[in-house]
Scaffold this motif. Sequence first.
Motif, mmCIF file in Angstrom:
data_model
loop_
_atom_site.group_PDB
_atom_site.id
_atom_site.type_symbol
_atom_site.label_atom_id
_atom_site.label_comp_id
_atom_site.label_asym_id
_atom_site.label_seq_id
_atom_site.Cartn_x
_atom_site.Cartn_y
_atom_site.Cartn_z
ATOM 1 N N ARG A 180 -19.850 3.300 -2.983
ATOM 2 C CA ARG A 180 -18.837 3.753 -2.052
ATOM 3 C C ARG A 180 -18.348 5.145 -2.407
ATOM 4 N N ARG A 181 -18.087 5.338 -3.710
ATOM 5 C CA ARG A 181 -17.574 6.646 -4.122
ATOM 6 C C ARG A 181 -18.579 7.729 -3.828
ATOM 7 N N ARG A 182 -19.850 7.433 -4.083
ATOM 8 C CA ARG A 182 -20.872 8.446 -3.803
ATOM 9 C C ARG A 182 -20.876 8.772 -2.324
ATOM 10 N N ARG A 183 -20.776 7.710 -1.521
ATOM 11 C CA ARG A 183 -20.761 7.938 -0.074
ATOM 12 C C ARG A 183 -19.572 8.799 0.314
ATOM 13 N N ALA A 184 -18.411 8.486 -0.318
ATOM 14 C CA ALA A 184 -17.200 9.228 0.020
ATOM 15 C C ALA A 184 -17.393 10.704 -0.308
ATOM 16 N N LEU B 49 -10.230 2.478 -1.145
ATOM 17 C CA LEU B 49 -9.296 1.353 -1.147
ATOM 18 C C LEU B 49 -9.723 0.211 -0.224
ATOM 19 N N ARG B 50 -10.761 0.427 0.579
ATOM 20 C CA ARG B 50 -11.099 -0.604 1.570
ATOM 21 C C ARG B 50 -11.374 -1.967 0.934
ATOM 22 N N PRO B 51 -12.219 -2.041 -0.120
ATOM 23 C CA PRO B 51 -12.449 -3.371 -0.728
ATOM 24 C C PRO B 51 -11.162 -3.965 -1.296
ATOM 25 N N THR B 52 -10.302 -3.128 -1.887
ATOM 26 C CA THR B 52 -9.039 -3.639 -2.426
ATOM 27 C C THR B 52 -8.168 -4.185 -1.304
ATOM 28 N N THR B 53 -8.168 -3.482 -0.176
ATOM 29 C CA THR B 53 -7.377 -3.950 0.954
ATOM 30 C C THR B 53 -7.890 -5.295 1.450
ATOM 31 N N THR B 54 -9.219 -5.420 1.525
ATOM 32 C CA THR B 54 -9.796 -6.712 1.913
ATOM 33 C C THR B 54 -9.322 -7.792 0.955
ATOM 34 N N LEU B 55 -9.339 -7.464 -0.339
ATOM 35 C CA LEU B 55 -8.907 -8.437 -1.350
ATOM 36 C C LEU B 55 -7.440 -8.829 -1.142
ATOM 37 N N VAL B 56 -6.584 -7.828 -0.961
ATOM 38 C CA VAL B 56 -5.151 -8.099 -0.799
ATOM 39 C C VAL B 56 -4.906 -8.929 0.463
ATOM 40 N N VAL B 57 -5.628 -8.597 1.537
ATOM 41 C CA VAL B 57 -5.432 -9.337 2.779
ATOM 42 C C VAL B 57 -5.878 -10.793 2.615
ATOM 43 N N THR B 58 -7.023 -11.018 1.977
ATOM 44 C CA THR B 58 -7.482 -12.405 1.836
ATOM 45 C C THR B 58 -6.596 -13.179 0.858
ATOM 46 N N LEU B 59 -6.165 -12.519 -0.238
ATOM 47 C CA LEU B 59 -5.227 -13.192 -1.142
ATOM 48 C C LEU B 59 -3.952 -13.548 -0.389
ATOM 49 N N HIS C 239 -10.913 10.459 3.950
ATOM 50 C CA HIS C 239 -12.318 10.320 3.568
ATOM 51 C C HIS C 239 -12.542 9.894 2.126
ATOM 52 N N ILE C 240 -11.506 9.948 1.279
ATOM 53 C CA ILE C 240 -11.699 9.516 -0.115
ATOM 54 C C ILE C 240 -10.855 8.279 -0.410
ATOM 55 N N THR C 241 -9.519 8.409 -0.267
ATOM 56 C CA THR C 241 -8.644 7.306 -0.667
ATOM 57 C C THR C 241 -8.898 6.053 0.167
ATOM 58 N N VAL C 242 -8.916 6.212 1.487
ATOM 59 C CA VAL C 242 -9.065 5.033 2.348
ATOM 60 C C VAL C 242 -10.396 4.313 2.111
ATOM 61 N N PRO C 243 -11.542 5.027 2.098
ATOM 62 C CA PRO C 243 -12.798 4.289 1.836
ATOM 63 C C PRO C 243 -12.795 3.594 0.481
ATOM 64 N N LEU D 148 0.832 -1.198 0.000
ATOM 65 C CA LEU D 148 0.000 0.000 0.000
ATOM 66 C C LEU D 148 0.869 1.252 0.000
ATOM 67 N N GLY D 149 1.893 1.260 0.842
ATOM 68 C CA GLY D 149 2.782 2.419 0.912
ATOM 69 C C GLY D 149 3.443 2.685 -0.431
ATOM 70 N N LEU D 150 3.990 1.636 -1.042
ATOM 71 C CA LEU D 150 4.662 1.815 -2.329
ATOM 72 C C LEU D 150 3.673 2.279 -3.388
ATOM 73 N N ALA D 151 2.460 1.740 -3.362
ATOM 74 C CA ALA D 151 1.460 2.124 -4.359
ATOM 75 C C ALA D 151 1.082 3.596 -4.178
#
Lengths: 379, 297
Positions: free
Chosen positions: A369-373, A284-294, A278-282, A127-130
């Motif tokens: 999600r984006r709309r919510r953000a 990225l949340r699904p992507t983070t879930t994906l990366v963690v489960t992978l 309030h924008i990037t983290v929300p 995540l940091g490098l990205a």
Amino acid sequence: MALTSADDIVVATHGRGADQAPRPGGPRRRSNRLHGREPVLAWVFVAPMVAVALLFLIVPILMALWVSVSDWSGRGSPLASSVQFVGFENYAAFFSPGLAQRDLTTSIRNTFYFVLLVVPLQTLLALGLALVLNSRRLKAKSFFRTAYYFPSVTSSVAIAVVFLFMFSASGPVNSILGLVGIEGPNWFADPRGLIHVVAGAFGVEQQPAWASGSIAGISLWQWLAGPSVAMVSIIALVVWVSAGGYMLIFLSSLQGIDEEVNEAAVVDGASTWQRIRHITVPILRPTTTLVVTLGLIGTWQVFDQVYIMSQGNPGKTTLTPAYLSYTTSFGSAQWGQGTAISFMLFALIVVLTIIQRAATRDRENPSGRRRRARKEVAS
Amino acid sequence: MSDLRTRPTTKRPPTGDLAAEGRRRRASIAAFYTVLIVVAIIYIYPFVIQAGTSFKTDGDSTYNPLNPFPSLFTLDAYATLADVDFPLWFRNSVIVTAFVTVGRVLLCSAAGYALSRLHFVGRKFLLAAILAVMAVPGVVLLIPKFLILNQLGMYNTFSAMIIPLLWDATGIFIMKQYFDTIPPAVEEAARIDGAGVVRRFWSIMLPMAGPALVTLTVFAFQGSWNEFTHFIVARSSAETNTLTTGVAALTTGQFGSGNRYPLKLAAALIMTIPVALVYFVFQRKLVRGQGGGAVKG
């Protein structure tokens, strides 16, 4: 089916298609021109792959299922009539005290600490490098991306050999530690658990009385050992190798962030931190879930590195379920128990995969999600 | 991150002094480069040391592990490799990789085409089945693969090493998804001219699928060249060692106990070079494949 299919292919490649060939069934096919012989040919097209999958994936799994409930000892065929059905005996061996249980428990403990360190570390590094690589002003981005992803395309054997050298007793890692006055350990010969090492620094050298109780074959004190020094070098290797791949997943997701949302937030006076929060983290949340489960799916399967670098040593502290199932079968000829471990690992990974697929579906529909953000920033 | 982006001046925030903001940006860019470069060194230096050490003597590799330059340049490691079975392992890897790559390209594109374009009973089921099979973790298949190869009497043969590796669910999906993007009108014209299914596939659709075929070829090459676990369970004879199993045996076998690092690193270096070349030439393919493929599951 294979014979007729070859015939069909010859006919078709010679161009005697539906309209020309004077052959039986021609007139009927003319009327059914839309799909014609497609269904048959379609199966011919997929047949080779289906055959490989059946013969080398499905059938073997069924055979292994049988072996896991049989007393096959590795001699002859497991399908021979002399091989007896023993019910769940092979599985039960892991649920009653004994060597089998102790080894499996040890391997689960080892892998638990391995996963506990690798998954967060590789996710944070990726995540940091990205995030850094996603900034528009940076130059030479593709150079950095190439460098970070290179270990992911390299053979696990070649990488393991390099790391064996890096972490050898008089290797580069210990030389660097020496430069700052630390005497590095003999990594691959050191079975001490990290938590035990820290406890030792505080004077707790022996197993305290409260930690002598045994859980699933090993004492609480052993459960609390932490990853061994040897395991730490494998952890370093795996984080180093896999961060690049996950970085690419984060990058592709970051590039999908709608610039409008950020600009709207800027107009509304949001600070950089607020925009990340309030924008990037929300987003990225699904992507983070994906990366963690992978990451979880990958790390629970760790095998190559153990096979090449440590063979489960020292003191069984780098034993993992995958490697244990291999040695139990090929080494000790306990094929029933070996396959039983495989299927227990399989069950665990299937659960993780189901979670991962749910997370992927979530990610493919992030518009809500984006709309919510946007709303959150606006309010 | 986003603070580094160039924003249209009209949308600049009302607060904040321009010069101060410029300084902040320069500072954060410098910080970002520092992070990237430090991490890049951690990623590149091991390969540099690997290459350098492969030209050292055993003693030199132990006494000056951090220095990539040999104090005494020697090709001993490479000469020893030529004496052990290394050339044989290399040849075996080439054979297996060639068959697997060509086989996967043919079978994946045929299956991908049928799943994308042809109407047949069981198509939906097949797609779901492929997806389900993809979830089976490779490590769990180790013993099952040995069981079937042993049962069929294929153990220790090249066909045991090659045929099971032909299965490539990701490859099928890469081809299917690419064929999905080609407009149906292209094939329709050929169909009206009387071209049958096989000809439409071979002469029209396949040549149009160039980019997907390149991706598939690169993945198949990289995957089969690096394959390790399958060869552990499909064979055990010395004659069928590939680079991966052979080099792994170097670390555990006759040279395992001694510190023959130049030898082992030279072997690892040679086996890395073909994949590295392909990676640098086709990196856009590999990079995009990873990002996109993984996201799609």
